[in-house]
Design an enzyme around this catalytic site. Structure first.
Site, PDB file in Angstrom:
ATOM      1  N   GLY A  72      -6.561  37.430  39.251  1.00 23.20           N
ATOM      2  CA  GLY A  72      -6.823  35.998  39.354  1.00 23.20           C
ATOM      3  C   GLY A  72      -8.223  35.630  38.889  1.00 23.20           C
ATOM      4  O   GLY A  72      -8.406  34.622  38.200  1.00 23.20           O
ATOM      5  N   ASN A 152      -7.691  28.843  49.688  1.00 19.51           N
ATOM      6  CA  ASN A 152      -7.433  30.147  50.280  1.00 19.51           C
ATOM      7  C   ASN A 152      -7.911  30.271  51.724  1.00 19.51           C
ATOM      8  O   ASN A 152      -7.459  31.139  52.449  1.00 19.51           O
ATOM      9  CB  ASN A 152      -8.062  31.266  49.432  1.00 19.51           C
ATOM     10  N   GLN A 180      -3.085  31.023  45.348  1.00 22.46           N
ATOM     11  CA  GLN A 180      -2.489  30.949  46.685  1.00 22.46           C
ATOM     12  C   GLN A 180      -1.187  30.150  46.695  1.00 22.46           C
ATOM     13  O   GLN A 180      -0.534  30.045  47.735  1.00 22.46           O
ATOM     14  CB  GLN A 180      -3.468  30.306  47.676  1.00 22.46           C
ATOM     15  N   SER A 200      -2.218  35.622  40.514  1.00 18.15           N
ATOM     16  CA  SER A 200      -2.565  37.019  40.751  1.00 18.15           C
ATOM     17  C   SER A 200      -1.426  37.713  41.488  1.00 18.15           C
ATOM     18  O   SER A 200      -0.958  37.237  42.525  1.00 18.15           O
ATOM     19  CB  SER A 200      -3.842  37.076  41.586  1.00 18.15           C
ATOM     20  N   HIS A 202      -1.144  40.456  43.320  1.00 16.87           N
ATOM     21  CA  HIS A 202      -1.263  41.041  44.668  1.00 16.87           C
ATOM     22  C   HIS A 202      -1.206  40.000  45.781  1.00 16.87           C
ATOM     23  O   HIS A 202      -1.176  40.351  46.963  1.00 16.87           O
ATOM     24  CB  HIS A 202      -2.518  41.917  44.782  1.00 16.87           C
ATOM     25  N   THR A 238      -5.438  47.784  26.003  1.00 15.76           N
ATOM     26  CA  THR A 238      -4.109  48.349  26.200  1.00 15.76           C
ATOM     27  C   THR A 238      -3.513  47.827  27.503  1.00 15.76           C
ATOM     28  O   THR A 238      -4.168  47.834  28.544  1.00 15.76           O
ATOM     29  CB  THR A 238      -4.188  49.890  26.228  1.00 15.76           C
ATOM     30  N   CYS A 326     -13.650  37.795  50.225  1.00 15.25           N
ATOM     31  CA  CYS A 326     -14.778  38.067  49.334  1.00 15.25           C
ATOM     32  C   CYS A 326     -16.095  37.672  49.986  1.00 15.25           C
ATOM     33  O   CYS A 326     -17.150  38.102  49.574  1.00 15.25           O
ATOM     34  CB  CYS A 326     -14.612  37.316  48.031  1.00 15.25           C
TER      35      CYS A 326
HETATM   36  C1  LIG Z   1      -7.482  35.941  45.592  1.00 18.15           C
HETATM   37  C2  LIG Z   1      -7.892  34.712  44.881  1.00 18.15           C
HETATM   38  C3  LIG Z   1      -8.496  34.770  43.607  1.00 18.15           C
HETATM   39  C4  LIG Z   1      -8.876  36.068  42.965  1.00 18.15           C
HETATM   40  O1  LIG Z   1      -7.792  36.818  42.539  1.00 18.15           O
HETATM   41  P1  LIG Z   1      -8.011  38.379  42.236  1.00 18.15           P
HETATM   42  O2  LIG Z   1      -6.722  38.823  41.655  1.00 18.15           O
HETATM   43  O3  LIG Z   1      -8.292  39.016  43.554  1.00 18.15           O
HETATM   44  O4  LIG Z   1      -9.130  38.477  41.267  1.00 18.15           O
HETATM   45  C5  LIG Z   1      -8.788  33.596  42.969  1.00 18.15           C
HETATM   46  N1  LIG Z   1      -8.508  32.404  43.524  1.00 18.15           N
HETATM   47  C6  LIG Z   1      -7.928  32.300  44.739  1.00 18.15           C
HETATM   48  C7  LIG Z   1      -7.628  30.953  45.290  1.00 18.15           C
HETATM   49  C8  LIG Z   1      -7.607  33.450  45.454  1.00 18.15           C
HETATM   50  O5  LIG Z   1      -7.064  33.336  46.661  1.00 18.15           O
END
Ligand SMILES: *Cc1c(COP(=O)(O)O)cnc(C)c1O
Length: 380
Positions: A72, A152, A180, A200, A202, A238, A326
């Site tokens: 993300g 978030n 989110q 993202s 995950h 890659t 973070c």
């Molecule tokens: C988690 C998150 C990101 C960052 O995504 P990553 O894949 O961890 O770099 C960016 N924006 C929001 C709103 C998030 O919750």
């Protein structure tokens, strides 16, 4: 009563078995480079294309508008810097909000140092921007509006449809950090007039380190990463084939029966709030329940230090967060809670529960049991 309860789904989510199974062949037998012109390489190429279609379908855009990234944060950087650099002759003004993820905020601050002018919109006590303030901020030299879909920390859903209409009316690009939102809310990017979007894997039970940027075909942008011709020459390197395949599978699962899932999660979330209100401690929600994503519950426990609460919950197998993942190593109050008017005291007593589709009412009972049992210690 010893359990493990994960209620930090806004920080990351568990990779599901189905997703892992889909990824496995691309971590061993299909190890071909997707740029190679023999069968083994073509296998990887085809798998990436299949995943691209799934990602595109999930937000109702075309597959050639999807660029895979390493997550993300990279998608946010690629879109914001890419649009800024390629359009700076048209103007150097960007509008964003004060509650964005650091991947957007720090990118905007970087651009400020490079001579761009950034407007950081305020939000109300529920975390929503004011649409007329947004419209009044648009100038002759505004090139981009970047407003997150779902916050978030407090789960606020921004007025994306209205922002899209205004952006279109004024001929300004509209980017939304939807990290989110994807998998939690149904998104039709074209209907919402979204020109660019970050996501993202995950955050919706996919693997870490893979994400995607949707960038509408009519947008002019510069590359963030230069090198080979991968991703139509727009993002070199890659490809993370297994990760991309996992993202495709995860988004397919996450966007199926979204409403059903939302209702179930909301019911459990509301039950948790109801139970917390009965504790012998003043509990109140940060923001409100209107325009809030189903899984988020950010609450203040009056007079309780959130670090102590986190520790006690962790000792009992419960994962929650204070501030965003973070930020949580830093002793400054969250910029989001500050923006909605929380003072330092309130912010340092606030906990974010973020529920997901794997949580149950039993989890709630356990969380409340653990807090209740430790309430006297916590109050000291
Ligand atoms: C988690 C998150 C990101 C960052 O995504 P990553 O894949 O961890 O770099 C960016 N924006 C929001 C709103 C998030 O919750």
């Amino acid at each position: 009563m010893e359990k493990f309860v994960y209620v930090d789904n806004s920080a990351t989510t568990k990779l599901t078995k189905e997703v892992l199974n889909e990824m496995m062949p691309y971590l061993n037998e299909y190890y071909g480079n997707a740029s190679s012109n023999y069968l083994l390489g073509i296998k990887s190429r085809e798998a990436i294309q299949k995943a691209r279609n799934k990602v595109a379908n999930a937000i109702c855009v075309s597959a050639d508008e999807i660029y895979f990234t390493a997550g993300g944060s990279e998608a946010d950087n690629m879109i914001i810097k890419g649009i800024a650099m390629a359009n700076k002759d048209r103007g150097k003004h960007i509008i964003t909000t004060s509650i964005e993820h650091l991947a957007v905020l720090n990118t905007c601050m970087y651009l400020e140092k490079e001579g761009f002018d950034i407007t950081y919109l305020k939000v109300d006590k529920n975390g929503r921007i004011d649409i007329s303030e947004l419209e009044n901020s648009i100038r002759e030299d505004t090139i981009l509006i970047s407003v997150m879909f779902v916050n978030n920390e407090i789960g606020t859903i921004e007025p994306i449809e209205e922002i899209g209409k205004i952006a279109k009316k004024h001929n300004v690009y509209f980017h939304t950090d939807a990290v989110q939102a994807v998998g939690n809310i149904t998104i039709d990017a074209k209907k919402l007039n979204i020109d660019a979007l970050s996501m993202s894997a995950h955050k919706f039970h996919g693997p870490k380190g893979v994400g995607a940027a949707y960038i509408s075909e009519n947008i002019v942008f510069s590359n963030l990463i230069n090198g080979g011709h991968q991703e139509c020459g727009r993002r070199a390197g890659t490809e993370n084939v297994a990760g991309i395949v996992g993202m495709g599978k995860a988004i397919e699962i996450a966007t199926k029966n979204i409403e059903e899932k939302e209702n179930k999660i909301r019911m459990i979330r509301d039950y948790l709030y109801k139970k917390l209100l009965k504790l012998d401690c003043r509990v109140s929600v940060n923001g409100n329940f209107e325009n809030r994503v189903a899984g988020n519950l950010n609450v203040c426990f009056d007079g309780i230090d959130n670090n102590n609460m986190l520790l006690i919950l962790d000792m009992n197998g419960i994962c929650v967060s204070i501030g965003s993942a973070c930020n949580s190593n830093v002793a400054v109050p969250s910029h989001v809670l500050t923006a909605i008017g929380c003072d330092t005291k309130r912010a340092s007593s606030s906990i974010r529960f973020s529920l997901g589709d794997q949580n149950t009412l039993d989890d709630v009972e356990y969380i409340v049991y653990v807090i209740e049992k430790n309430l006297d210690i916590l109050k000291k």
